[in-house]
Motif scaffolding. Structure first.
Motif, mmCIF file in Angstrom:
data_model
loop_
_atom_site.group_PDB
_atom_site.id
_atom_site.type_symbol
_atom_site.label_atom_id
_atom_site.label_comp_id
_atom_site.label_asym_id
_atom_site.label_seq_id
_atom_site.Cartn_x
_atom_site.Cartn_y
_atom_site.Cartn_z
ATOM 1 N N ALA A 185 0.828 -1.206 0.000
ATOM 2 C CA ALA A 185 0.000 0.000 0.000
ATOM 3 C C ALA A 185 0.866 1.261 0.000
ATOM 4 O O ALA A 185 0.581 2.228 -0.724
ATOM 5 N N SER A 186 1.917 1.253 0.803
ATOM 6 C CA SER A 186 2.802 2.415 0.866
ATOM 7 C C SER A 186 3.560 2.602 -0.444
ATOM 8 O O SER A 186 3.771 3.734 -0.895
ATOM 9 N N MET A 187 3.944 1.494 -1.079
ATOM 10 C CA MET A 187 4.650 1.596 -2.352
ATOM 11 C C MET A 187 3.728 2.167 -3.425
ATOM 12 O O MET A 187 4.141 3.000 -4.245
ATOM 13 N N LYS A 188 2.471 1.758 -3.421
ATOM 14 C CA LYS A 188 1.518 2.322 -4.375
ATOM 15 C C LYS A 188 1.317 3.813 -4.127
ATOM 16 O O LYS A 188 1.218 4.602 -5.078
ATOM 17 N N ALA A 208 10.396 5.048 4.227
ATOM 18 C CA ALA A 208 9.363 5.891 4.847
ATOM 19 C C ALA A 208 9.753 7.364 4.822
ATOM 20 O O ALA A 208 8.884 8.232 4.670
ATOM 21 N N ALA A 209 11.048 7.658 4.935
ATOM 22 C CA ALA A 209 11.485 9.062 4.942
ATOM 23 C C ALA A 209 11.167 9.726 3.613
ATOM 24 O O ALA A 209 10.720 10.888 3.578
ATOM 25 N N LEU A 210 11.374 9.028 2.505
ATOM 26 C CA LEU A 210 11.070 9.596 1.195
ATOM 27 C C LEU A 210 9.571 9.793 1.030
ATOM 28 O O LEU A 210 9.118 10.849 0.575
ATOM 29 N N LEU A 211 8.802 8.788 1.436
ATOM 30 C CA LEU A 211 7.352 8.896 1.302
ATOM 31 C C LEU A 211 6.824 10.082 2.091
ATOM 32 O O LEU A 211 5.979 10.842 1.608
ATOM 33 N N GLN A 212 7.348 10.274 3.296
ATOM 34 C CA GLN A 212 6.922 11.377 4.132
ATOM 35 C C GLN A 212 7.328 12.720 3.522
ATOM 36 O O GLN A 212 6.574 13.686 3.525
#
Length: 400
Positions: A346-349, A394-398
């Motif tokens: 889900a996070s990758m999407k 997670a740091a990049l996503l954030q």
């Protein structure tokens, strides 16, 4: 003044030829799809025109059927969600390494011939042999003839599979394949190293001297044919393919990744250190490969790594296969490091959606870390001032 008449006469002939061509196209069976019998007749005609006896074409195609299971597999989306550590530790197991080393001893003369004639080390061939079929134990149970008829008849990718069907007919003609009993992978790959018929007819070697090329039951045939094929893909004798390295805490990470090759000696100057201490190939171009970012395993991929990408386009598979080959050549188990946790599906999407919104081509939003997503991740990491190692966390996503 005959030249004045040349053009009208030529156009008249061209028009007549065009009309004839259109008429033929309207009556000839289509190159794909439609009635299966008409399609097979068209295939036979093409084979005979290429010099195959009609009897051989008939033998190859008699009883051919559409395999719905093949179509289902072809339509299914390939899912490759495992990380390098997960996949490589499963496939490059101690049991496989032990069996591989036993095979190297048992078939030493065959492997020696392979390296002498084609320049391909035994470990490179054996790693593919292990990963493709567990040394011949799992070769697939799809009827090869039916699989290729199905995929050539289907109009999704006939340009890829019709030539393979033609090559299979040639194999039947030469007595190298029984169309009724030969089985393999759903996409038509055959034998202990899973090669397509066109590659077998182009590179096949009779390794056991029985007058036939049988990559399914003869290990010598499979090994030498694979060696010839690998050489044909561009393998350079005497050069490495993958070398494990240790990386410093600070590095211009944006220089890492396939496609960013620089002389290996430049990596050494930047503080990248081969674990085996061997720097004699510093003149070769190499890419710094970080399958799980700067905190995970690290490798230099040399020009020979390209043959792995020709064999299989999956980055995780190819890196694992290349690593397997280094282990068989004497390299130790890689250093796992402590990579940042990978994103769940889900996070990758969600990350891919954000990357696409910023104009990056990540392909399908599927939650899989493919080459397009890796490239986009690295670009955004650099833009945001993060270590641009291509590993999404997670740091990049954030930050996005």
């Amino acid at each position: 003044m005959p030249l004045k008449f040349a053009r009208p006469v030529t156009l008249a002939f061209a028009f007549t030829a065009l009309c004839s061509s259109i008429a033929s196209a309207q009556t000839a069976p289509p190159a794909c799809g439609g009635d299966l019998n008409a399609f097979l007749a068209n295939v036979k005609a093409e084979a005979v025109a290429a010099g195959v006896p009609a009897s051989a074409a008939d033998k190859a195609l008699a009883g051919a059927q559409i395999d719905q299971k093949v179509l289902a597999r072809d339509r299914a989306q390939g899912v490759f969600r495992q990380t390098f550590l997960e996949f490589s530790q499963r496939t490059v197991s101690q049991a496989r390494l032990d069996i591989g080393r036993q095979k190297l001893k048992q078939l030493a003369p065959v492997f020696e011939r392979a390296e002498k004639e084609f320049g391909v080390p035994a470990g490179v061939i054996t790693a593919f042999w292990a990963m493709e079929t567990d040394f011949g134990a799992v070769q697939g149970d799809f009827n090869t003839r039916n699989a290729l008829v199905t995929l050539a008849h289907d109009c999704r990718r006939p340009e890829l599979f019709r030539p393979q069907l033609m090559a299979l007919i040639q194999m039947v003609q030469h007595g190298d394949l029984d169309p009724n009993t030969n089985t393999g992978a759903w996409a038509g790959e055959i034998g202990q190293v899973q090669m397509l018929p066109k590659d077998i007819t182009a590179y096949g070697i009779d390794g056991d001297g029985d007058g036939h090329i049988n990559v399914k039951t003869s290990a010598p045939d499979a090994i030498l044919t694979a060696a010839a094929f690998i050489k044909g893909l561009g393998f350079r004798a005497g050069e490495p393919w993958l070398q494990e390295v240790e990386v410093p805490a600070e590095l211009p990470w944006e220089k890492s990744g396939l496609g960013n090759e620089i002389p290996a000696s430049e990596w050494f100057k930047l503080g990248v250190k081969p674990r085996d201490g061997d720097t004699k190939f510093g003149n070769l171009n190499a890419a710094l490969v970080l399958p799980q970012g700067r905190k995970g395993p690290a490798f230099l991929a040399y020009p020979n790594f390209g043959i792995y990408l020709h064999w299989n386009q999956s980055f995780i598979y190819t890196t694992s296969a290349a690593y397997f080959a280094t282990r068989l050549a004497g390299a130790p188990t890689y250093l796992k490091g402590n990579p940042e946790p990978n994103l769940d599906e889900a996070s990758m999407k969600a990350l891919q959606t954000k990357l696409e919104a910023r104009g990056h081509d990540v392909g399908k939003i599927d939650g899989i870390l493919g080459s397009g997503t890796r490239t986009a991740v690295q670009k955004e990491q650099k833009r945001l001032g993060l270590p641009a190692d291509g590993w999404p966390d997670a740091a990049l996503l954030q930050a996005l």
